[in-house]
Scaffold this motif. Structure first.
Motif, PDB file in Angstrom:
ATOM      1  N   LYS A  75       0.842  -1.192   0.000  1.00  0.00           N
ATOM      2  CA  LYS A  75       0.000   0.000   0.000  1.00  0.00           C
ATOM      3  C   LYS A  75       0.881   1.247   0.000  1.00  0.00           C
ATOM      4  CE  LYS A  75      -4.133  -1.795   2.323  1.00  0.00           C
ATOM      5  NZ  LYS A  75      -4.979  -1.726   3.542  1.00  0.00           N
ATOM      6  N   LYS A  76       0.624   2.125  -0.953  1.00  0.00           N
ATOM      7  CA  LYS A  76       1.399   3.360  -1.031  1.00  0.00           C
ATOM      8  C   LYS A  76       0.592   4.414  -1.772  1.00  0.00           C
ATOM      9  CE  LYS A  76       5.872   5.201  -2.585  1.00  0.00           C
ATOM     10  NZ  LYS A  76       7.162   4.861  -3.258  1.00  0.00           N
ATOM     11  N   ASP A  77       0.566   5.611  -1.230  1.00  0.00           N
ATOM     12  CA  ASP A  77      -0.143   6.719  -1.871  1.00  0.00           C
ATOM     13  C   ASP A  77       0.755   7.384  -2.908  1.00  0.00           C
ATOM     14  OD1 ASP A  77      -2.566   6.506  -0.414  1.00  0.00           O
ATOM     15  OD2 ASP A  77      -1.645   7.513   1.284  1.00  0.00           O
ATOM     16  N   TYR A  78       0.154   7.706  -4.049  1.00  0.00           N
ATOM     17  CA  TYR A  78       0.862   8.423  -5.114  1.00  0.00           C
ATOM     18  C   TYR A  78       0.109   9.715  -5.418  1.00  0.00           C
ATOM     19  CZ  TYR A  78       3.680   4.269  -6.000  1.00  0.00           C
ATOM     20  OH  TYR A  78       4.551   3.217  -5.869  1.00  0.00           O
ATOM     21  N   ARG A  82      -5.596   7.688  -7.764  1.00  0.00           N
ATOM     22  CA  ARG A  82      -6.602   7.163  -6.847  1.00  0.00           C
ATOM     23  C   ARG A  82      -6.190   5.817  -6.259  1.00  0.00           C
ATOM     24  NH1 ARG A  82     -12.344   5.997  -9.398  1.00  0.00           N
ATOM     25  NH2 ARG A  82     -11.594   3.865  -9.591  1.00  0.00           N
ATOM     26  N   GLN A  83      -5.512   5.017  -7.036  1.00  0.00           N
ATOM     27  CA  GLN A  83      -5.142   3.681  -6.604  1.00  0.00           C
ATOM     28  C   GLN A  83      -3.986   3.724  -5.596  1.00  0.00           C
ATOM     29  OE1 GLN A  83      -4.371   2.147 -10.535  1.00  0.00           O
ATOM     30  NE2 GLN A  83      -6.352   1.145 -10.635  1.00  0.00           N
ATOM     31  N   TYR A  84      -3.995   2.756  -4.680  1.00  0.00           N
ATOM     32  CA  TYR A  84      -2.946   2.736  -3.661  1.00  0.00           C
ATOM     33  C   TYR A  84      -2.519   1.329  -3.270  1.00  0.00           C
ATOM     34  CZ  TYR A  84      -6.850   1.810  -0.479  1.00  0.00           C
ATOM     35  OH  TYR A  84      -7.951   1.252   0.121  1.00  0.00           O
ATOM     36  N   ASP A 106      -4.653  -3.197  -7.072  1.00  0.00           N
ATOM     37  CA  ASP A 106      -5.873  -2.432  -7.324  1.00  0.00           C
ATOM     38  C   ASP A 106      -6.318  -2.652  -8.763  1.00  0.00           C
ATOM     39  OD1 ASP A 106      -7.747  -0.336  -7.886  1.00  0.00           O
ATOM     40  OD2 ASP A 106      -6.966   0.770  -6.170  1.00  0.00           O
ATOM     41  N   ARG A 112      -3.068   4.288 -13.624  1.00  0.00           N
ATOM     42  CA  ARG A 112      -1.917   4.218 -12.737  1.00  0.00           C
ATOM     43  C   ARG A 112      -0.999   5.402 -13.019  1.00  0.00           C
ATOM     44  NH1 ARG A 112      -3.694  -0.761 -11.740  1.00  0.00           N
ATOM     45  NH2 ARG A 112      -2.406  -1.399  -9.988  1.00  0.00           N
ATOM     46  N   TYR A 162     -15.259   1.847  -1.606  1.00  0.00           N
ATOM     47  CA  TYR A 162     -14.103   2.725  -1.440  1.00  0.00           C
ATOM     48  C   TYR A 162     -13.727   3.488  -2.708  1.00  0.00           C
ATOM     49  CZ  TYR A 162     -13.585  -0.012   2.820  1.00  0.00           C
ATOM     50  OH  TYR A 162     -13.809  -0.617   4.033  1.00  0.00           O
TER      51      TYR A 162
END
Length: 233
Positions: A75-78, A82-84, A106, A112, A162
């Motif tokens: 899990k990582k925010d970019y 939107r995808q993580y 995701d 992406r 979500y």
């Protein structure tokens, strides 16, 4: 222990997969690690068929103490994405290298960081790692169909509720599980909003191949909040 695909399928079929995760803002998170393997050991002792885990560190520690198939994610925010959940090929490389049995990502219909969509991502992973089992975390039937047709082995209902398209769906969606089991050619894993044992059983009766439960087992703060909310209503 190395398992082939059929062995993994047989081990998790009709079983409970326990999600052992803690994010930095949660009480069970420790920068030095060591906590999630304890949850995984407890799950294994009680009959879990598999484990879902986040980060190479936790996956590696868990695989050292339990002999169960592991669904792995990062899990990582970019920024502006939107995808993580396992968003880049770099993360895929890291998960494959640490030996995940099933690699989850995701699969919702959003671009992406490189502009590609889930079907493109699936095809790229399969070209690089043809023997790796893949699970797409989706929110809708359309997303599941796209990922299944691109070659996924599993689709999971993980992200229903979500995404912008499913916002407000905060309860177990058995209709989605049933529809997926009737529509896609790959195996369906029910995940998300499963709070009680009876609901897990209902997921299997609705056609799920297996069920993932996390918060109701491995997040004490979330469990406590559910009890407090019920008492104070």
């Amino acid at each position: 222990m190395s398992r082939n695909k059929e062995e993994i399928f047989n081990q998790i079929k009709n079983g409970l997969i326990v999600s052992c995760q803690a994010l930095p803002h949660e009480p069970m998170y420790r920068p030095e690690g060591g906590v999630m393997p304890l949850f995984a050991k407890a799950a294994a002792m009680s009959g879990a068929a598999g484990i879902r885990a986040n980060t190479v560190r936790d996956i590696t520690e868990i695989k050292e103490v339990v002999d169960l198939p592991v669904i792995g994610i990062i899990k990582k925010d970019y920024p502006d994405v939107r995808q993580y959940i396992t968003v880049t090929m770099e993360e895929v490389d890291a998960l494959v290298a640490c030996g995940v049995d099933i690699l989850a990502f995701d699969g919702t219909n959003a671009p992406r960081p490189d502009g590609s969509y889930p079907a493109d991502f699936i095809r790229a992973i399969k070209a690089k790692y043809p023997d790796q089992l893949l699970m797409a975390d989706i929110a809708t039937v359309e997303e599941a169909v796209a990922c299944s047709e691109a070659g996924c082995d599993f689709v999971g209902t993980t992200l229903c509720g979500y995404t912008p398209e499913t916002k407000g769906l905060d309860e177990l969606n058995l209709d989605l599980v049933k529809k997926l089991s009737e529509t896609v050619s790959c195996k369906v894993i029910a995940e998300g909003h499963v709070h009680y044992p009876e609901q897990a059983k209902q997921c299997l009766e609705a056609g799920a191949f297996a069920v993932v439960v996390g918060g109701a087992i491995t997040r004490p703060a979330e469990i406590t909040a559910r009890f407090v909310d019920a008492i104070t209503k």
